[in-house]
Design a protein around this motif. Structure first.
Motif, PDB file in Angstrom:
ATOM      1  N   ASP A 128       0.851  -1.194   0.000  1.00  0.00           N
ATOM      2  CA  ASP A 128       0.000   0.000   0.000  1.00  0.00           C
ATOM      3  C   ASP A 128       0.884   1.240   0.000  1.00  0.00           C
ATOM      4  O   ASP A 128       1.908   1.293   0.688  1.00  0.00           O
ATOM      5  N   GLY A 129       0.463   2.262  -0.757  1.00  0.00           N
ATOM      6  CA  GLY A 129       1.227   3.489  -0.821  1.00  0.00           C
ATOM      7  C   GLY A 129       2.499   3.314  -1.626  1.00  0.00           C
ATOM      8  O   GLY A 129       2.615   2.430  -2.477  1.00  0.00           O
ATOM      9  N   SER A 130       3.499   4.150  -1.345  1.00  0.00           N
ATOM     10  CA  SER A 130       4.749   4.097  -2.094  1.00  0.00           C
ATOM     11  C   SER A 130       5.971   3.892  -1.210  1.00  0.00           C
ATOM     12  O   SER A 130       7.048   3.613  -1.713  1.00  0.00           O
ATOM     13  N   CYS A 131       5.821   4.029   0.088  1.00  0.00           N
ATOM     14  CA  CYS A 131       6.964   3.998   1.002  1.00  0.00           C
ATOM     15  C   CYS A 131       7.241   2.564   1.460  1.00  0.00           C
ATOM     16  O   CYS A 131       6.371   1.917   2.035  1.00  0.00           O
ATOM     17  N   PHE A 132       8.464   2.061   1.206  1.00  0.00           N
ATOM     18  CA  PHE A 132       8.776   0.693   1.620  1.00  0.00           C
ATOM     19  C   PHE A 132       9.578   0.648   2.917  1.00  0.00           C
ATOM     20  O   PHE A 132       9.668  -0.392   3.548  1.00  0.00           O
ATOM     21  N   ARG A 133      10.151   1.781   3.343  1.00  0.00           N
ATOM     22  CA  ARG A 133      10.858   1.782   4.621  1.00  0.00           C
ATOM     23  C   ARG A 133      10.929   3.198   5.184  1.00  0.00           C
ATOM     24  O   ARG A 133      11.150   4.165   4.447  1.00  0.00           O
ATOM     25  N   VAL A 134      10.765   3.286   6.495  1.00  0.00           N
ATOM     26  CA  VAL A 134      10.952   4.529   7.237  1.00  0.00           C
ATOM     27  C   VAL A 134      12.079   4.304   8.234  1.00  0.00           C
ATOM     28  O   VAL A 134      12.112   3.287   8.927  1.00  0.00           O
TER      29      VAL A 134
ATOM     30  N   VAL B 135       9.198   3.515  -3.491  1.00  0.00           N
ATOM     31  CA  VAL B 135       9.334   2.826  -4.771  1.00  0.00           C
ATOM     32  C   VAL B 135       9.114   3.768  -5.942  1.00  0.00           C
ATOM     33  O   VAL B 135       9.426   3.422  -7.082  1.00  0.00           O
ATOM     34  N   ALA B 136       8.581   4.958  -5.685  1.00  0.00           N
ATOM     35  CA  ALA B 136       8.342   5.951  -6.731  1.00  0.00           C
ATOM     36  C   ALA B 136       8.183   7.317  -6.085  1.00  0.00           C
ATOM     37  O   ALA B 136       7.976   7.427  -4.870  1.00  0.00           O
ATOM     38  N   GLU B 137       8.298   8.357  -6.899  1.00  0.00           N
ATOM     39  CA  GLU B 137       8.037   9.699  -6.390  1.00  0.00           C
ATOM     40  C   GLU B 137       6.583   9.799  -5.923  1.00  0.00           C
ATOM     41  O   GLU B 137       5.688   9.146  -6.482  1.00  0.00           O
TER      42      GLU B 137
ATOM     43  N   SER C 229      15.973  12.683  -3.140  1.00  0.00           N
ATOM     44  CA  SER C 229      16.884  12.060  -4.094  1.00  0.00           C
ATOM     45  C   SER C 229      16.111  11.052  -4.931  1.00  0.00           C
ATOM     46  O   SER C 229      15.318  10.273  -4.392  1.00  0.00           O
ATOM     47  N   ILE C 230      16.331  11.069  -6.241  1.00  0.00           N
ATOM     48  CA  ILE C 230      15.714  10.105  -7.158  1.00  0.00           C
ATOM     49  C   ILE C 230      16.838   9.432  -7.934  1.00  0.00           C
ATOM     50  O   ILE C 230      17.529  10.071  -8.728  1.00  0.00           O
ATOM     51  N   LYS C 231      17.041   8.119  -7.700  1.00  0.00           N
ATOM     52  CA  LYS C 231      18.111   7.432  -8.419  1.00  0.00           C
ATOM     53  C   LYS C 231      17.938   5.918  -8.317  1.00  0.00           C
ATOM     54  O   LYS C 231      17.248   5.421  -7.425  1.00  0.00           O
TER      55      LYS C 231
END
Length: 414
Positions: A295-301, A317-319, A349-351
Motif C-alpha cells: 500500500d502506498g509508495s513507502c517501503f521503509r521509514v 518505490v516511486a516519487e 533524491s531520485i536514483k
C-alpha cells in the motif's frame, strides 16, 4: 610483500586498504573518482545534518568490521537495535515489533526444495499462501517478476525470512531447529525466539562523515597513497598492472566488462525516491520499519538523530506527493510506540540502486571474475560485488586478499 592497488574509495575500498595493511602490505594505492572518499556510506550534508539514504549500522563490540575501524581511530556508540514491520493481514495491517521481515498467514511449515537460483525459485519453496503475497511485494518494490532476480535479492528486499503467523510457535521453533532449509526461510520475532545476536548495534560517533574523515586520516598515517579525482581506466590499468601487484576492484564492475570483451548485464531499470524530514518523535531512536503491504509508495521509514536533530528518511518505490507521503509515513508508524510530528522536508533524491541483482547479472559477474582470474590469477580481488551485507563483503575481500598474499585466515566476519 606484494604492492596493492585499490580502485574505489567507498567503505569496501577503505576496509580493503586496512585489511591489506594488516596482512603486511606496505605499498598500497587507493584510487577514488570523486573528490573525497566514502561512496554510498557518505551522506549528503544539509546544515551539518546527515541525509542518510538507507539505514547502515555496525555490529556491537567485537564485530570484525567495527574492530578494524576502531584500530584506526574510529569511535562507536552502542544502541538498542529497534525495528519493526507492517504486513498485510486478513483484517487489516499487522504491526510487528522485533521483526524486519514479512509476517503472513500460513497453514504449514512444509517447504519445497530450492530448484534454481532465482528469487522466483526461492519463493516457490513456500506454500501459495506465502508465495503469492511475496511475489506481489517484489513486483511492487522492484517492478519486475521474481524470476528475473537472483535468489540473494531476498536479502536487500528484506524477505529472506518470513514469519508464518498461522503456525504454532512451538511447531515453528521445532521446524527451524531440525531443518536448515526451514531455518533459512522462516523467521520468528526476536522477542519470541530469545534471539540476542542483534539486540545491540552501533553507529560512529559524530556520524558517517566523521567516520570517513577518521578513515582518511588513518590511511595517511599508515602510508596509503590516496588518489582522489582519479578515474581508473580499465584497459590502461589492466595493461600496466605489474605481475606481482594485487588489484582490488572495489568500485562498480561495469567498466570492466568491455575491457575483457564481455557483454555487461543490465540492471532492472527502476529508480527509487528518498525523502528526508526533520521530525518530532517520542519513540525509539534509531528505529526503522519495513512495509510489506504494497500500500502506498513507502517501503521503509528510518528515524535517527544527527547533530541534535531527529530526522526521518522515507524510502519509496516511486516519487510521491507530500500529502500522500505523510499519510504513508503515519500509516507505517501507527502501530508502534511513539508520537510523530513531521516538520520540514530537508532532502530528496531520485536514483537507481545497485542492490537487486538479476540472475543474468550474477551469472555475468561470475564470467567476469573468471576472465580476470585467468588474466591476473590470485592477484585479482573483486570487491564482493554480489554481496549485500557488510559482513559478507568484508569476509570475502579478506579471504581473497589472504589468498593473494598466501597467508592463512586470521579474521572472520560475524
Amino acid at each position: 610483500m606484494k604492492p596493492v592497488r585499490i580502485v574505489g574509495g567507498g567503505l569496501t575500498g577503505i576496509l580493503a586498504a586496512f585489511q591489506a595493511h594488516r596482512l603486511g602490505a606496505r605499498q598500497i594505492e587507493l584510487h577514488e573518482r570523486l573528490d573525497r572518499l566514502g561512496g554510498v556510506a557518505l551522506p549528503k550534508l544539509e546544515n551539518g545534518r546527515e541525509m542518510r539514504e538507507g539505514c547502515i549500522y555496525f555490529g556491537p563490540e567485537g564485530d570484525p568490521i567495527r574492530t578494524l575501524l576502531e584500530e584506526h581511530g574510529a569511535i562507536f556508540e552502542d544502541f538498542d537495535n529497534r525495528f519493526g514491520s507492517v504486513s498485510p493481514g486478513a483484517y487489516g495491517p499487522v504491526y510487528l515489533d522485533d521483526f524486519g521481515g514479512p509476517a503472513l498467514p500460513a497453514t504449514k511449515t512444509d517447504l519445497q526444495p530450492l530448484s534454481g537460483n532465482s528469487l522466483g525459485d526461492r519463493l516457490d519453496c513456500y506454500e501459495d499462501a506465502l508465495a503469492f503475497p511475496l511475489a506481489r511485494y517484489v513486483r511492487w518494490h522492484v517492478g519486475c517478476a521474481p524470476s528475473k532476480l537472483h535468489a540473494d535479492a531476498a536479502i536487500p528486499l528484506a524477505i529472506n525470512r518470513v514469519f508464518p503467523t498461522g503456525i504454532p510457535l512451538d511447531t515453528l521453533s521445532a521446524s527451524k531447529r531440525a531443518d536448515g532449509h526451514a531455518n533459512e526461510l522462516f523467521g520468528i520475532p526476536r522477542s519470541m525466539w530469545n534471539y540476542s545476536s542483534n539486540v545491540q548495534a552501533s553507529l560512529p560517533v559524530g556520524g558517517f562523515t566523521s567516520l570517513i574523515d577518521k578513515c582518511r586520516e588513518a590511511l595517511d598515517a599508515i602510508g596509503v597513497e590516496v588518489n582522489e579525482r582519479s578515474l581508473a581506466r580499465p584497459n590502461k590499468l589492466l595493461s600496466e598492472i605489474a605481475p606481482d601487484e594485487v588489484l582490488v576492484w572495489a568500485a562498480s564492475p561495469m567498466p570492466l566488462f568491455k575491457a575483457v570483451g564481455l557483454e555487461a548485464p543490465k540492471a532492472p531499470a527502476k529508480k527509487f525516491a528518498t525523502y528526508t524530514f526533520e521530525v518530532d518523535w517520542t519513540g525509539a531512536k534509531p528505529f526503522y520499519v519495513q512495509n510489506f503491504t504494497t500500500d502506498g509508495s513507502c517501503f521503509r521509514v528510518y528515524i535517527y538523530e544527527s547533530r541534535g536533530a531527529t530526522l526521518l528518511t522515507a524510502e519509496c518505490v516511486a516519487e510521491t506527493e507530500s500529502d500522500e507521503l505523510a499519510k504513508d509515513i503515519r500509516f507505517l508508524l501507527d502501530g508502534f510506540e511513539g508520537e510523530l510530528k513531521i516538520c520540514d522536508q530537508l532532502y530528496r533524491s531520485i536514483k537507481p540502486r545497485w542492490l537487486y541483482h538479476t540472475v543474468d547479472t550474477v551469472n555475468k559477474l561470475g564470467e567476469l571474475r573468471t576472465a580476470l582470474g585467468a588474466r591476473l590469477g590470485d592477484n585479482f580481488v573483486a570487491g564482493a560485488w554480489e554481496a549485500y551485507a557488510k559482513g559478507a563483503k568484508f569476509a570475502e575481500v579478506e579471504a581473497d586478499l589472504q589468498k593473494a598474499f598466501g597467508v592463512r585466515m586470521i579474521a572472520k566476519a560475524s
